[in-house]
Design a protein around this motif. Structure first.
Motif, PDB file in Angstrom:
ATOM      1  N   ALA A  30       0.844  -1.193   0.000  1.00  0.00           N
ATOM      2  CA  ALA A  30       0.000   0.000   0.000  1.00  0.00           C
ATOM      3  C   ALA A  30       0.881   1.245   0.000  1.00  0.00           C
ATOM      4  CB  ALA A  30      -0.900  -0.008   1.234  1.00  0.00           C
ATOM      5  N   VAL A  31       0.277   2.363  -0.370  1.00  0.00           N
ATOM      6  CA  VAL A  31       1.029   3.623  -0.472  1.00  0.00           C
ATOM      7  C   VAL A  31       0.489   4.655   0.518  1.00  0.00           C
ATOM      8  CG1 VAL A  31       1.618   5.579  -1.978  1.00  0.00           C
ATOM      9  CG2 VAL A  31       1.571   3.254  -2.920  1.00  0.00           C
ATOM     10  N   THR A  32       1.405   5.225   1.304  1.00  0.00           N
ATOM     11  CA  THR A  32       1.108   6.460   2.024  1.00  0.00           C
ATOM     12  C   THR A  32       1.642   7.595   1.161  1.00  0.00           C
ATOM     13  OG1 THR A  32       1.098   5.539   4.260  1.00  0.00           O
ATOM     14  CG2 THR A  32       1.730   7.843   4.063  1.00  0.00           C
ATOM     15  N   GLY A  33       0.793   8.540   0.816  1.00  0.00           N
ATOM     16  CA  GLY A  33       1.207   9.653  -0.037  1.00  0.00           C
ATOM     17  C   GLY A  33       1.818  10.747   0.820  1.00  0.00           C
ATOM     18  N   VAL A  34       3.111  11.010   0.600  1.00  0.00           N
ATOM     19  CA  VAL A  34       3.809  11.993   1.436  1.00  0.00           C
ATOM     20  C   VAL A  34       3.693  13.380   0.810  1.00  0.00           C
ATOM     21  CG1 VAL A  34       6.041  12.692   2.372  1.00  0.00           C
ATOM     22  CG2 VAL A  34       5.355  10.283   2.423  1.00  0.00           C
ATOM     23  N   GLY A  52      -6.108   6.569  -4.348  1.00  0.00           N
ATOM     24  CA  GLY A  52      -6.009   5.261  -3.711  1.00  0.00           C
ATOM     25  C   GLY A  52      -4.919   5.102  -2.672  1.00  0.00           C
ATOM     26  N   VAL A  53      -4.303   6.212  -2.219  1.00  0.00           N
ATOM     27  CA  VAL A  53      -3.344   6.056  -1.128  1.00  0.00           C
ATOM     28  C   VAL A  53      -4.118   5.724   0.155  1.00  0.00           C
ATOM     29  CG1 VAL A  53      -1.749   7.701  -2.200  1.00  0.00           C
ATOM     30  CG2 VAL A  53      -3.295   8.492  -0.399  1.00  0.00           C
ATOM     31  N   VAL A  54      -3.486   4.962   1.067  1.00  0.00           N
ATOM     32  CA  VAL A  54      -4.192   4.561   2.294  1.00  0.00           C
ATOM     33  C   VAL A  54      -4.075   5.614   3.384  1.00  0.00           C
ATOM     34  CG1 VAL A  54      -4.099   2.085   1.867  1.00  0.00           C
ATOM     35  CG2 VAL A  54      -2.183   3.200   3.045  1.00  0.00           C
ATOM     36  N   ALA A  55      -3.108   6.520   3.242  1.00  0.00           N
ATOM     37  CA  ALA A  55      -2.941   7.582   4.234  1.00  0.00           C
ATOM     38  C   ALA A  55      -2.133   8.702   3.600  1.00  0.00           C
ATOM     39  CB  ALA A  55      -2.212   7.068   5.478  1.00  0.00           C
ATOM     40  N   ILE A  56      -2.188   9.857   4.259  1.00  0.00           N
ATOM     41  CA  ILE A  56      -1.347  10.993   3.874  1.00  0.00           C
ATOM     42  C   ILE A  56      -0.261  11.130   4.940  1.00  0.00           C
ATOM     43  CG2 ILE A  56      -1.298  13.519   3.635  1.00  0.00           C
ATOM     44  CD1 ILE A  56      -2.670  12.041   1.300  1.00  0.00           C
ATOM     45  N   GLY A  57       0.976  11.276   4.498  1.00  0.00           N
ATOM     46  CA  GLY A  57       2.071  11.476   5.437  1.00  0.00           C
ATOM     47  C   GLY A  57       2.622  12.877   5.321  1.00  0.00           C
ATOM     48  N   ASP A  58       2.968  13.469   6.456  1.00  0.00           N
ATOM     49  CA  ASP A  58       3.646  14.767   6.428  1.00  0.00           C
ATOM     50  C   ASP A  58       4.591  14.837   7.614  1.00  0.00           C
ATOM     51  OD1 ASP A  58       2.784  17.595   4.770  1.00  0.00           O
ATOM     52  OD2 ASP A  58       4.193  17.767   6.450  1.00  0.00           O
ATOM     53  N   SER A  59       5.685  15.575   7.438  1.00  0.00           N
ATOM     54  CA  SER A  59       6.679  15.645   8.501  1.00  0.00           C
ATOM     55  C   SER A  59       6.402  16.773   9.491  1.00  0.00           C
ATOM     56  CB  SER A  59       8.070  15.823   7.893  1.00  0.00           C
ATOM     57  OG  SER A  59       8.025  16.836   6.914  1.00  0.00           O
ATOM     58  N   ARG A  60       5.471  17.667   9.167  1.00  0.00           N
ATOM     59  CA  ARG A  60       5.199  18.819  10.024  1.00  0.00           C
ATOM     60  C   ARG A  60       3.763  18.761  10.518  1.00  0.00           C
ATOM     61  NH1 ARG A  60       9.867  22.647   9.814  1.00  0.00           N
ATOM     62  NH2 ARG A  60      11.157  21.518   8.325  1.00  0.00           N
ATOM     63  N   ILE A  61       3.595  18.900  11.819  1.00  0.00           N
ATOM     64  CA  ILE A  61       2.233  18.884  12.364  1.00  0.00           C
ATOM     65  C   ILE A  61       1.459  20.113  11.868  1.00  0.00           C
ATOM     66  CG2 ILE A  61       2.753  20.047  14.568  1.00  0.00           C
ATOM     67  CD1 ILE A  61       0.322  17.082  13.949  1.00  0.00           C
ATOM     68  N   GLU A  62       2.183  21.208  11.606  1.00  0.00           N
ATOM     69  CA  GLU A  62       1.499  22.409  11.095  1.00  0.00           C
ATOM     70  C   GLU A  62       0.777  22.117   9.785  1.00  0.00           C
ATOM     71  OE1 GLU A  62       4.580  22.201  12.161  1.00  0.00           O
ATOM     72  OE2 GLU A  62       4.880  23.722  13.710  1.00  0.00           O
ATOM     73  N   LEU A 220       5.522   7.420  -0.045  1.00  0.00           N
ATOM     74  CA  LEU A 220       6.058   7.960  -1.303  1.00  0.00           C
ATOM     75  C   LEU A 220       5.754   9.444  -1.476  1.00  0.00           C
ATOM     76  CD1 LEU A 220       5.114   5.104  -3.814  1.00  0.00           C
ATOM     77  CD2 LEU A 220       7.205   5.359  -2.446  1.00  0.00           C
ATOM     78  N   GLY A 221       6.805  10.230  -1.660  1.00  0.00           N
ATOM     79  CA  GLY A 221       6.646  11.655  -1.936  1.00  0.00           C
ATOM     80  C   GLY A 221       7.182  12.007  -3.308  1.00  0.00           C
ATOM     81  N   GLU A 222       8.510  12.007  -3.438  1.00  0.00           N
ATOM     82  CA  GLU A 222       9.166  12.459  -4.664  1.00  0.00           C
ATOM     83  C   GLU A 222       8.682  11.723  -5.911  1.00  0.00           C
ATOM     84  OE1 GLU A 222      13.390  12.843  -4.306  1.00  0.00           O
ATOM     85  OE2 GLU A 222      13.666  13.231  -6.435  1.00  0.00           O
ATOM     86  N   SER A 223       8.536  10.406  -5.820  1.00  0.00           N
ATOM     87  CA  SER A 223       8.137   9.633  -7.011  1.00  0.00           C
ATOM     88  C   SER A 223       6.741  10.025  -7.482  1.00  0.00           C
ATOM     89  CB  SER A 223       8.214   8.136  -6.724  1.00  0.00           C
ATOM     90  OG  SER A 223       7.495   7.821  -5.548  1.00  0.00           O
ATOM     91  N   VAL A 224       5.863  10.344  -6.538  1.00  0.00           N
ATOM     92  CA  VAL A 224       4.499  10.736  -6.893  1.00  0.00           C
ATOM     93  C   VAL A 224       4.493  12.153  -7.480  1.00  0.00           C
ATOM     94  CG1 VAL A 224       2.232  11.315  -5.944  1.00  0.00           C
ATOM     95  CG2 VAL A 224       3.430   9.252  -5.156  1.00  0.00           C
ATOM     96  N   LEU A 225       5.227  13.055  -6.842  1.00  0.00           N
ATOM     97  CA  LEU A 225       5.149  14.462  -7.241  1.00  0.00           C
ATOM     98  C   LEU A 225       6.000  14.746  -8.472  1.00  0.00           C
ATOM     99  CD1 LEU A 225       5.375  16.088  -3.694  1.00  0.00           C
ATOM    100  CD2 LEU A 225       3.313  15.671  -5.046  1.00  0.00           C
ATOM    101  N   LEU A 226       7.182  14.121  -8.552  1.00  0.00           N
ATOM    102  CA  LEU A 226       8.123  14.455  -9.629  1.00  0.00           C
ATOM    103  C   LEU A 226       8.366  13.315 -10.608  1.00  0.00           C
ATOM    104  CD1 LEU A 226      10.735  16.594  -7.664  1.00  0.00           C
ATOM    105  CD2 LEU A 226       8.918  17.390  -9.184  1.00  0.00           C
TER     106      LEU A 226
END
Ligand SMILES: *Cc1c(COP(=O)(O)O)cnc(C)c1O
Length: 357
Positions: A30-34, A52-62, A220-226
């Motif tokens: 499964a993919v978490t979209g960063v 279809g990502v199962v979750a969103i990931g982020d490094s900043r709570i803001e 996954l962040g970079e591969s999805v965005l770029l």
């Protein structure tokens, strides 16, 4: 239209996310979209969720708070270890966090109990890249501690490679993560729902066709965005690499000597100009666009074919326009790497324009 501006093609991001979700799904991952490079953009996050990502990931709570404030629902994971001072906010807005420290887990549990919630945690294991992670020999102790915390649920374990030291995910370190997952399950008599194998740098390993073991999710962040993999920055077949474009405006266009004159010292950012091969003597067209280090990482920008970047300071980017004649007021569009994207997205001077192209 205003410049500099970052043009975001939401349909291309959606295509990339759907394609990766399908390809990884075929391998049971499964993919978490960063979304950390998007400064918590609700539009981009909703595109990821619809793909279809199962979750969103982020490094900043803001960023996660911003998304919640904009009414974005769905599962969200804080992918950097929470700051102890922010554990209340983490529990309030994120469903899951990645963790390495017992003191932080204790605070998360207290906050969760106080808020009447159960906060899910993933324990990150150090497998050689030397950024975040619990040393494998210490994992059992942290698992035991986590299981004793009333406000926490142990969702699984994970690792992160290729960020600090460029250590590639491979058969050996991924097998070690699988072994650790099974060992934790046996010792503690439980089932780990999640074994999070890493980030975009894991794609070569996944599609290399070997055994994926227990790994059932990637962030996954970079591969999805770029549309590229980060180990060698090669484009991934079938993905868009141009979902983002940085458009700038020319503020000076002249013909000038190619070599600086006077007593040459350090430039504003410490370089002794010129960097690279000595320019041919004579004169060349020389163009300034209104963009600087405050707006994007100049090393991560690709100019249009035929143009070359000569240098950058805080507010000026210098170009050799090649054989193109570039008038003042002309717009020049650049492709961005992850570093340039991150800075452009977070710069208050860069306008973001999101569209369905
Ligand atoms: C940034 C980050 C990711 C995503 O990395 P990409 O290379 O952009 O896919 C995944 N996990 C963690 C912990 C991160 O910090």
């Amino acid at each position: 239209m205003t410049a500099p501006r970052l043009e975001v093609r939401l349909d291309r991001i959606g295509h990339n996310a759907r394609t990766l979700v399908e390809r990884l799904g075929a391998r049971g991952i499964a993919v978490t979209g960063v979304a950390k490079a998007t400064l918590g953009s609700p539009a981009i996050v909703q595109v990821l969720q619809a793909s279809g990502v199962v979750a969103i990931g982020d490094s900043r709570i803001e960023n996660i708070e911003r998304l919640r404030g904009a009414g974005v629902v769905g599962r969200m994971t804080l992918i950097r270890s929470p700051m102890p001072s922010q554990t209340d906010r983490v529990v309030a807005s994120a469903d899951v966090s990645l963790n390495t420290e017992i003191d932080v887990l204790a605070r998360l549990s207290e906050a969760a109990v106080a808020q009447g919630r159960v906060h899910e945690v993933v324990l990150m294991v150090e497998l050689g890249d030397l950024r975040e992670g619990i040393m494998p020999g210490d994992l059992d102790a942290v698992v035991a501690d986590t299981l004793d915390r009333p406000g926490l649920r142990l969702l699984g374990i994970g690792t992160n490679l290729a960020c600090q030291s460029g250590v590639a995910p491979d058969a050996a370190n991924m097998a070690e993560l699988s072994t650790l997952a099974s060992r934790v399950e046996d010792r503690f008599g439980l089932v780990l729902d999640l074994v999070s194998g890493g980030n975009s740098a894991n794609l070569d390993w996944v599609f290399g066709g070997g055994d994926i073991g227990r790994i059932n999710e990637l962030r996954l962040g970079e591969s999805v965005l770029l549309g590229c993999e980060p180990l060698r920055r090669t484009p991934i077949e079938g993905l868009h690499t141009d979902a983002f474009t940085l458009v700038t405006e020319v503020i000076e266009s002249k013909v000038k000597p190619t070599v600086a004159w006077g007593d040459i010292n350090q430039s504003a950012f410490g370089e002794i100009a010129p960097v690279g091969p000595a320019p041919l003597p004579g004169s060349r067209p020389r163009v300034i666009v209104a963009l600087g280090r405050q707006d994007a990482d100049p090393d991560g920008l690709t100019p249009p074919p035929g143009m070359a970047i000569l240098g950058a300071s805080s507010d000026h980017l210098l170009l050799d326009p090649g054989s193109t004649r570039v008038a003042v007021g002309t717009e020049v569009a650049f492709q961005l790497d992850y570093s340039a994207l991150l800075r452009a997205m977070t710069s208050p001077f860069v306008t973001k324009v999101e569209s369905w192209s």
